[in-house]
Design a protein around this motif. Sequence first.
Motif, mmCIF file in Angstrom:
data_model
loop_
_atom_site.group_PDB
_atom_site.id
_atom_site.type_symbol
_atom_site.label_atom_id
_atom_site.label_comp_id
_atom_site.label_asym_id
_atom_site.label_seq_id
_atom_site.Cartn_x
_atom_site.Cartn_y
_atom_site.Cartn_z
ATOM 1 N N THR A 5 0.857 -1.183 0.000
ATOM 2 C CA THR A 5 0.000 0.000 0.000
ATOM 3 C C THR A 5 0.892 1.232 0.000
ATOM 4 O OG1 THR A 5 -1.821 -1.076 1.188
ATOM 5 C CG2 THR A 5 -1.697 1.324 1.319
ATOM 6 N N HIS A 6 0.665 2.138 -0.952
ATOM 7 C CA HIS A 6 1.441 3.369 -1.058
ATOM 8 C C HIS A 6 0.535 4.546 -0.689
ATOM 9 C CE1 HIS A 6 4.767 1.439 -3.399
ATOM 10 N NE2 HIS A 6 3.785 0.599 -3.695
ATOM 11 N N VAL A 7 0.983 5.387 0.238
ATOM 12 C CA VAL A 7 0.228 6.562 0.656
ATOM 13 C C VAL A 7 1.094 7.797 0.448
ATOM 14 C CG1 VAL A 7 -0.949 7.734 2.549
ATOM 15 C CG2 VAL A 7 -1.077 5.241 2.357
ATOM 16 N N THR A 8 0.559 8.777 -0.286
ATOM 17 C CA THR A 8 1.263 10.035 -0.525
ATOM 18 C C THR A 8 0.456 11.176 0.068
ATOM 19 O OG1 THR A 8 2.206 9.197 -2.593
ATOM 20 C CG2 THR A 8 2.210 11.580 -2.278
ATOM 21 N N VAL A 9 1.122 12.030 0.830
ATOM 22 C CA VAL A 9 0.471 13.175 1.463
ATOM 23 C C VAL A 9 0.762 14.419 0.634
ATOM 24 C CG1 VAL A 9 0.256 14.557 3.556
ATOM 25 C CG2 VAL A 9 0.763 12.109 3.728
ATOM 26 N N ARG A 10 -0.266 14.975 0.011
ATOM 27 C CA ARG A 10 -0.118 16.260 -0.673
ATOM 28 C C ARG A 10 -0.135 17.382 0.366
ATOM 29 N NH1 ARG A 10 1.483 13.790 -5.205
ATOM 30 N NH2 ARG A 10 -0.196 12.845 -6.417
ATOM 31 N N GLU A 11 -1.166 17.359 1.209
ATOM 32 C CA GLU A 11 -1.298 18.290 2.326
ATOM 33 C C GLU A 11 -1.888 17.524 3.495
ATOM 34 O OE1 GLU A 11 -3.759 21.523 1.201
ATOM 35 O OE2 GLU A 11 -2.476 22.195 -0.436
ATOM 36 N N GLY A 12 -1.493 17.901 4.729
ATOM 37 C CA GLY A 12 -2.076 17.275 5.899
ATOM 38 C C GLY A 12 -1.108 16.366 6.630
ATOM 39 N N LEU A 13 -1.670 15.512 7.497
ATOM 40 C CA LEU A 13 -0.902 14.571 8.307
ATOM 41 C C LEU A 13 -1.550 13.201 8.212
ATOM 42 C CD1 LEU A 13 -0.428 16.757 11.522
ATOM 43 C CD2 LEU A 13 1.304 16.288 9.781
ATOM 44 N N ALA A 14 -0.720 12.164 8.107
ATOM 45 C CA ALA A 14 -1.220 10.795 8.011
ATOM 46 C C ALA A 14 -0.410 9.892 8.925
ATOM 47 C CB ALA A 14 -1.141 10.292 6.571
ATOM 48 N N SER A 15 -1.075 8.863 9.447
ATOM 49 C CA SER A 15 -0.413 7.849 10.257
ATOM 50 C C SER A 15 -0.646 6.497 9.602
ATOM 51 C CB SER A 15 -0.973 7.854 11.683
ATOM 52 O OG SER A 15 -0.414 6.803 12.452
ATOM 53 N N LEU A 16 0.444 5.761 9.337
ATOM 54 C CA LEU A 16 0.367 4.454 8.690
ATOM 55 C C LEU A 16 0.742 3.372 9.690
ATOM 56 C CD1 LEU A 16 0.370 6.330 6.204
ATOM 57 C CD2 LEU A 16 1.863 4.695 5.066
ATOM 58 N N THR A 17 -0.095 2.349 9.795
ATOM 59 C CA THR A 17 0.153 1.235 10.704
ATOM 60 C C THR A 17 0.048 -0.068 9.937
ATOM 61 O OG1 THR A 17 -0.778 2.485 12.555
ATOM 62 C CG2 THR A 17 -0.531 0.110 12.842
ATOM 63 N N GLY A 18 1.126 -0.868 9.973
ATOM 64 C CA GLY A 18 1.123 -2.156 9.304
ATOM 65 C C GLY A 18 0.499 -3.238 10.158
ATOM 66 N N GLU A 19 0.324 -4.409 9.583
ATOM 67 C CA GLU A 19 -0.285 -5.524 10.302
ATOM 68 C C GLU A 19 0.557 -5.958 11.499
ATOM 69 O OE1 GLU A 19 -3.222 -6.874 9.862
ATOM 70 O OE2 GLU A 19 -3.733 -5.563 8.196
ATOM 71 N N THR A 20 1.849 -5.670 11.480
ATOM 72 C CA THR A 20 2.721 -6.038 12.596
ATOM 73 C C THR A 20 2.699 -5.010 13.718
ATOM 74 O OG1 THR A 20 4.626 -4.928 11.594
ATOM 75 C CG2 THR A 20 4.264 -7.241 11.017
ATOM 76 N N GLY A 21 1.994 -3.896 13.518
ATOM 77 C CA GLY A 21 1.978 -2.827 14.507
ATOM 78 C C GLY A 21 2.984 -1.732 14.234
ATOM 79 N N SER A 22 3.811 -1.906 13.215
ATOM 80 C CA SER A 22 4.789 -0.887 12.836
ATOM 81 C C SER A 22 4.068 0.367 12.347
ATOM 82 C CB SER A 22 5.694 -1.441 11.730
ATOM 83 O OG SER A 22 6.516 -0.437 11.198
ATOM 84 N N THR A 23 4.469 1.544 12.869
ATOM 85 C CA THR A 23 3.763 2.792 12.578
ATOM 86 C C THR A 23 4.739 3.882 12.153
ATOM 87 O OG1 THR A 23 2.019 2.276 14.174
ATOM 88 C CG2 THR A 23 2.244 4.579 13.523
ATOM 89 N N ILE A 24 4.341 4.671 11.151
ATOM 90 C CA ILE A 24 5.085 5.874 10.768
ATOM 91 C C ILE A 24 4.097 7.014 10.598
ATOM 92 C CG2 ILE A 24 6.996 4.680 9.633
ATOM 93 C CD1 ILE A 24 5.647 5.300 6.948
ATOM 94 N N ARG A 25 4.599 8.240 10.713
ATOM 95 C CA ARG A 25 3.777 9.433 10.524
ATOM 96 C C ARG A 25 4.317 10.231 9.349
ATOM 97 N NH1 ARG A 25 3.316 8.065 15.737
ATOM 98 N NH2 ARG A 25 1.242 8.284 16.683
ATOM 99 N N LEU A 26 3.399 10.720 8.527
ATOM 100 C CA LEU A 26 3.769 11.436 7.318
ATOM 101 C C LEU A 26 3.222 12.855 7.362
ATOM 102 C CD1 LEU A 26 2.864 8.699 4.661
ATOM 103 C CD2 LEU A 26 5.087 9.088 5.747
ATOM 104 N N SER A 27 4.024 13.793 6.859
ATOM 105 C CA SER A 27 3.605 15.186 6.716
ATOM 106 C C SER A 27 3.471 15.514 5.233
ATOM 107 C CB SER A 27 4.624 16.111 7.390
ATOM 108 O OG SER A 27 4.749 15.808 8.763
#
Length: 417
Positions: free
Chosen positions: A178-200
């Motif tokens: 799954t690919h997520v691109t942030v044009r504007e805003g804030l996003a939080s990505l969480t994988g099935e293993t619980g791994s999390t990243i935050r995107l600006s």
Amino acid sequence: MRRNPERLAWVVLLTSFFTCVSLAVAVPLGIRHYILYASVGQNVTLEVQRRPLRVTLAGRGEPVAIAEDRADIPEHTIVATDSTAGRLVMHAPHAGGHVIATLQIYDNTEIVLSSARSPRFSASRLPHKVALEVRAGRVRISVSSDDGRSTIVEVHTPHGTATLTEGSYAVEVNQQATHVTVREGLASLTGETGSTIRLSAAERGIIGDDGLTTGPLPAARNLLINGDFAAPLEEDWVSYSKDIQVEGESGGEVQRTEIEGRPVVVITRRGVGHAETGISQQLDTDIRDFSFLQLHLLLRIEEHNVPVCGSLGSECPVMIRIDYKDSNGADQQWLQGFYSLPDTSTPGNPPFCVTCTIRNDHLQVPEDTWYTYESPNLIPLLSQDDRTPTVVKSITVYASGHTYQSMIAEVELIGQE
């Protein structure tokens, strides 16, 4: 107990007292809890951009072909596309019905509207919430607030979950990731293993099929300023009208206004003979090292009275032009036209600009419906006779013809080195 009536009286009295106290506390708390946490369904509409869409409404097992816009889309509805496209629009359920989220569904995509809920009462501090499942394909999501109340969109995919706040996002799902691109805003990505990243803004992230997240990674950037028209138009764009064929006739007008709670530019003219009305932004951006360049446009054609785009293919109710220089220093142009009124005569008006160097076929779009256009990678298309593009000079969005009314809500020129 019967032998001791005093004890019975005390038991009855104390039981009544504690029952009264419990009710006096529980009833107000219960009412307060209901006011703060009760929710109601949002008003969701489905806009058909390229028909038909395959839609499975909640509670019905078989998909049906939908060729017209439809209101009151229920939760748990499945929408699938092949070479078609559409858009889900979520409106706040209260008076005014502001648009709080939109989901642009591109071709070869399948999504599920899992839920779309808002607080029932204004006293609640909870946000609007939308839950989506993207099973495969590509979507573009816009998230807006509503009179101070925030909106949260949760996107579930086979690989994990993306939580999105107010802003603009692209989500693409294939078998591997799954690919997520942030044009504007804030996003939080969480994988099935619980791994999390935050995107600006201007960042992207990946959730792999192993459930692990990767990122933040640099995203492609928008070369335009104020492409969503949130700021006053005159700050970054120049409005114009020209080539008025009949003396004394109107050249048309450009107006920034709000439609469905979002800023848009409306281009309007009623007249006899030809004229051109539009907006332009000077860029002068060096793109020599770019490997990717894509145009994104959200448009709506209300009306026009010249079939297709006129006898020379140059009078479209929406035209977008990119002016650029090639590696020889020569000025070049790339154009794409849109229309809604077909030509039923024979042989009819041409489907492309006859006088243009690059002859892209004009695209017919549904009248009075928002339509999203995303170009292929423009770098190969702008490279004529091995002369690669070097500088994007300007971008112009305009209407041309006799009578027309069109709206533009988003213009982006996305580039990546």
